[in-house]
Design a protein around this motif. Sequence first.
Motif, mmCIF file in Angstrom:
data_model
loop_
_atom_site.group_PDB
_atom_site.id
_atom_site.type_symbol
_atom_site.label_atom_id
_atom_site.label_comp_id
_atom_site.label_asym_id
_atom_site.label_seq_id
_atom_site.Cartn_x
_atom_site.Cartn_y
_atom_site.Cartn_z
ATOM 1 N N ALA A 99 -4.381 -6.853 -0.251
ATOM 2 C CA ALA A 99 -5.131 -5.735 -0.839
ATOM 3 C C ALA A 99 -4.526 -4.396 -0.421
ATOM 4 N N ASP A 100 -5.380 -3.521 0.103
ATOM 5 C CA ASP A 100 -4.915 -2.168 0.442
ATOM 6 C C ASP A 100 -4.645 -2.030 1.938
ATOM 7 N N THR A 101 -4.475 -3.161 2.639
ATOM 8 C CA THR A 101 -4.435 -3.102 4.103
ATOM 9 C C THR A 101 -3.039 -2.962 4.698
ATOM 10 N N GLY A 102 -2.035 -3.294 3.937
ATOM 11 C CA GLY A 102 -0.673 -3.301 4.482
ATOM 12 C C GLY A 102 -0.394 -4.541 5.324
ATOM 13 N N ILE A 103 -1.372 -5.431 5.452
ATOM 14 C CA ILE A 103 -1.151 -6.647 6.257
ATOM 15 C C ILE A 103 -0.276 -7.613 5.458
ATOM 16 N N PRO A 104 0.863 -8.049 6.055
ATOM 17 C CA PRO A 104 1.719 -8.969 5.303
ATOM 18 C C PRO A 104 1.079 -10.339 5.126
ATOM 19 N N VAL A 105 1.328 -10.920 3.970
ATOM 20 C CA VAL A 105 0.822 -12.265 3.662
ATOM 21 C C VAL A 105 2.017 -13.155 3.344
ATOM 22 N N GLN A 143 7.321 -12.130 0.702
ATOM 23 C CA GLN A 143 6.288 -11.526 1.532
ATOM 24 C C GLN A 143 5.384 -10.685 0.632
ATOM 25 N N TYR A 144 4.071 -10.827 0.817
ATOM 26 C CA TYR A 144 3.109 -10.058 0.036
ATOM 27 C C TYR A 144 2.302 -9.167 0.983
ATOM 28 N N GLU A 145 1.326 -8.481 0.396
ATOM 29 C CA GLU A 145 0.470 -7.608 1.195
ATOM 30 C C GLU A 145 -0.973 -7.877 0.800
#
Length: 232
Positions: free
Chosen positions: A187-193, A183-185
């Motif tokens: 940029a600076d948003t905290g949204i998981p990718v 699981q990634y994020e």
Amino acid sequence: MSLTQSQEYYLQTMGVDVYWSKDRLIADPVSIPVVETEFEENEAWGDLRQRVAKCQQCELHRGRKQTVFGVGDHNADWLIIGEAPGAEEDKQGEPFVGRAGKLLNSMLLACGLQREQVFIANILKCRPPNNRDPHAQEVAACSAYLRQQIDLIQPKIILAVGRIAAQNLLQTETPIGKMRGQQYEYADTGIPVVVTYHPAYLLRSPREKRKSWQDLQMAMRVYKKTIHQETK
Ligand code: URA
């Protein structure tokens, strides 16, 4: 929890053999109610759509029939990001409408998601000639539009489909095969990718669909964890 009938059907459509591996494919689909709303675009979206439609920030504007802004629910929990429009998308003005798009729809349905419930966009809004990879300068010129879409939607999860989407969103050159399973994020948003293979690649390499299904199962887990944390 076992597979629902429709999930099983769409897994078969995806080409995943559900007979011998049923227990390993057990998944609990996400359930988001389909809300039929009369949709009126607000000013921020309308303004962004117009700026994209008129954009001439890179050379791709010369060869396009039209820009491909993105489609779906502006309040979607799931944002799907692909690479760039192909010939059919350039013609119709909508992302993922060709063969790869059909497979993407099946992938979403296997997760319990209808195409209308998510938002689908691309790294680029214009078609690169002969479906070549996007150039760095094109990605840079287009990235502010995608960032604004992400800020407006505020999705709970981003599913990056394909190498180009994954590498550009996460600013890495790691091969996609090595990026999967984590699981990634954004940029600076905290949204998981979560990253998976591009459906066009899966059409060429159907044996990889099984891995893609593992990625989708992971995305469903990440999504559920995210909304669970928010409601605590
Ligand atoms: N491939 C993509 O990455 N995006 C599209 O919109 C169509 C095909």
